[in-house]
Design an enzyme around this catalytic site. Sequence first.
Site, PDB file in Angstrom:
ATOM      1  N   TRP A  26       0.848  -1.189   0.000  1.00 20.34           N
ATOM      2  CA  TRP A  26       0.000   0.000   0.000  1.00 20.34           C
ATOM      3  C   TRP A  26       0.884   1.240   0.000  1.00 20.34           C
ATOM      4  O   TRP A  26       1.855   1.328   0.738  1.00 20.34           O
ATOM      5  CB  TRP A  26      -0.904   0.002   1.235  1.00 20.34           C
ATOM      6  CG  TRP A  26      -1.805   1.184   1.331  1.00 20.34           C
ATOM      7  CD1 TRP A  26      -2.608   1.693   0.353  1.00 20.34           C
ATOM      8  CD2 TRP A  26      -1.998   2.021   2.470  1.00 20.34           C
ATOM      9  NE1 TRP A  26      -3.294   2.801   0.815  1.00 20.34           N
ATOM     10  CE2 TRP A  26      -2.934   3.019   2.119  1.00 20.34           C
ATOM     11  CE3 TRP A  26      -1.472   2.018   3.773  1.00 20.34           C
ATOM     12  CZ2 TRP A  26      -3.351   4.005   3.011  1.00 20.34           C
ATOM     13  CZ3 TRP A  26      -1.897   2.995   4.654  1.00 20.34           C
ATOM     14  CH2 TRP A  26      -2.831   3.979   4.279  1.00 20.34           C
ATOM     15  N   ASP A  50       1.471  -8.780  -0.531  1.00 20.02           N
ATOM     16  CA  ASP A  50       0.095  -8.311  -0.418  1.00 20.02           C
ATOM     17  C   ASP A  50      -0.091  -7.024  -1.228  1.00 20.02           C
ATOM     18  O   ASP A  50       0.615  -6.045  -1.012  1.00 20.02           O
ATOM     19  CB  ASP A  50      -0.243  -8.031   1.051  1.00 20.02           C
ATOM     20  CG  ASP A  50      -1.671  -7.560   1.246  1.00 20.02           C
ATOM     21  OD1 ASP A  50      -2.536  -8.402   1.528  1.00 20.02           O
ATOM     22  OD2 ASP A  50      -1.928  -6.334   1.117  1.00 20.02           O
ATOM     23  N   LYS A  84      -6.915  -7.738  -3.807  1.00 17.56           N
ATOM     24  CA  LYS A  84      -8.221  -7.438  -3.224  1.00 17.56           C
ATOM     25  C   LYS A  84      -9.170  -6.794  -4.241  1.00 17.56           C
ATOM     26  O   LYS A  84      -8.733  -6.064  -5.142  1.00 17.56           O
ATOM     27  CB  LYS A  84      -8.053  -6.471  -2.038  1.00 17.56           C
ATOM     28  CG  LYS A  84      -6.994  -6.898  -1.037  1.00 17.56           C
ATOM     29  CD  LYS A  84      -6.816  -5.892   0.089  1.00 17.56           C
ATOM     30  CE  LYS A  84      -5.589  -6.203   0.922  1.00 17.56           C
ATOM     31  NZ  LYS A  84      -4.331  -5.814   0.260  1.00 17.56           N
ATOM     32  N   HIS A 117     -12.164  -5.915  -0.236  1.00 14.17           N
ATOM     33  CA  HIS A 117     -11.338  -4.902   0.424  1.00 14.17           C
ATOM     34  C   HIS A 117     -12.098  -4.129   1.506  1.00 14.17           C
ATOM     35  O   HIS A 117     -11.560  -3.855   2.582  1.00 14.17           O
ATOM     36  CB  HIS A 117     -10.795  -3.933  -0.638  1.00 14.17           C
ATOM     37  CG  HIS A 117      -9.537  -3.242  -0.243  1.00 14.17           C
ATOM     38  ND1 HIS A 117      -8.646  -2.738  -1.158  1.00 14.17           N
ATOM     39  CD2 HIS A 117      -9.005  -2.960   0.970  1.00 14.17           C
ATOM     40  CE1 HIS A 117      -7.628  -2.175  -0.524  1.00 14.17           C
ATOM     41  NE2 HIS A 117      -7.824  -2.290   0.766  1.00 14.17           N
ATOM     42  N   GLN A 176      -8.476  -9.186   7.185  1.00 15.63           N
ATOM     43  CA  GLN A 176      -7.346  -8.261   7.219  1.00 15.63           C
ATOM     44  C   GLN A 176      -7.838  -6.915   7.714  1.00 15.63           C
ATOM     45  O   GLN A 176      -8.647  -6.265   7.062  1.00 15.63           O
ATOM     46  CB  GLN A 176      -6.714  -8.130   5.828  1.00 15.63           C
ATOM     47  CG  GLN A 176      -5.469  -7.267   5.828  1.00 15.63           C
ATOM     48  CD  GLN A 176      -4.850  -7.099   4.447  1.00 15.63           C
ATOM     49  OE1 GLN A 176      -4.717  -5.979   3.954  1.00 15.63           O
ATOM     50  NE2 GLN A 176      -4.464  -8.209   3.810  1.00 15.63           N
ATOM     51  N   SER A 246       7.781  -1.229   3.207  1.00 16.15           N
ATOM     52  CA  SER A 246       8.875  -0.273   3.073  1.00 16.15           C
ATOM     53  C   SER A 246       9.336  -0.296   1.625  1.00 16.15           C
ATOM     54  O   SER A 246       9.136  -1.282   0.916  1.00 16.15           O
ATOM     55  CB  SER A 246      10.044  -0.622   3.999  1.00 16.15           C
ATOM     56  OG  SER A 246      11.083   0.336   3.844  1.00 16.15           O
ATOM     57  N   ASN A 255      13.003  -5.426   8.957  1.00 11.71           N
ATOM     58  CA  ASN A 255      11.648  -5.777   9.385  1.00 11.71           C
ATOM     59  C   ASN A 255      11.427  -7.280   9.475  1.00 11.71           C
ATOM     60  O   ASN A 255      10.443  -7.724  10.083  1.00 11.71           O
ATOM     61  CB  ASN A 255      10.617  -5.168   8.425  1.00 11.71           C
ATOM     62  CG  ASN A 255      10.500  -3.667   8.571  1.00 11.71           C
ATOM     63  OD1 ASN A 255      10.977  -3.090   9.546  1.00 11.71           O
ATOM     64  ND2 ASN A 255       9.872  -3.013   7.600  1.00 11.71           N
TER      65      ASN A 255
END
Length: 290
Positions: A26, A50, A84, A117, A176, A246, A255
């Site tokens: 995202w 994702d 999604k 979503h 989610q 990131s 991470n």
Amino acid sequence: MELNSLTSTFTLLNGNKIPCIGFGTWQSADGDEAYNAVFSALKNGYRHIDTAAAYENEESVGKAINDFLASSGVKREELFITTKLWNNDHGYESTRKAIETSLKKMNLDYLDLYLIHWPNPLKFRNCWQETNAGSWQAMEEAYEAGKLRALGLSNFRQHHIEALLKTAKVKPMVNQIMVCPGQSQKELCEYSRSLGMLVEGYSPLGTGKIFSSEQMQNLSKKYGRSIAQICIRWSLQQGCLPLPKSVHEERIIENAEVFDFELEESDCILIANLTGLEIRQNRNPDEAPF
């Protein structure tokens, strides 16, 4: 269940395995930014990616996946890819087309997980139950055809889930939702799990504002870990699958380095109950302006 690496898995309702940390995309812009971030994540051991139609980066994400598979020797079945359904495409026929569009954009034969979503888009606010049921039917058909390997939800609250279950033949396997320090969504997590769903947590770092928290800075010093690592570790210890994002390789690597320490229970409680953080709040899906 022991989680000790990026290839450690949770098990979904249908028995499929899902890697315990997902790489979120995202706000990764389509083109070089999304491509380089996903390729870097895969190169550094992530096996769970994702994305979403709404992120408008499916083509770049798919290209990175396919280029990585072609160059690495890793097999497609070793990866877990999620996308999604966007709000404008709810309903049976539109969802059928949206699934095919995502598969084509990503140049994939199947998706490991497909999510609705948002449960109550502005476009369908007076008929969301009906359009969700139609979308789910189309998803079930794609699932039976092998185009989707698992089905789930995103941002669904209890009443949305209850409405969907009135007609669903295949039970949702994932919910989610936003899970981050100060916003554990405990009741919704417990309800989702009571139905056999795995909870995935997006924005596990609270969209970045967490780094200004004095309490989190103190925990960082205590454990000798970055605040991001502590947030991700906390999610895992809550039984939640985090989706950190990131575009910087050093942070992508950092991470994932969360399997060699454990947070004390008292610190987990502290993190869950953090207050005063200027982080984006959970959006009420029945009032979202989209």
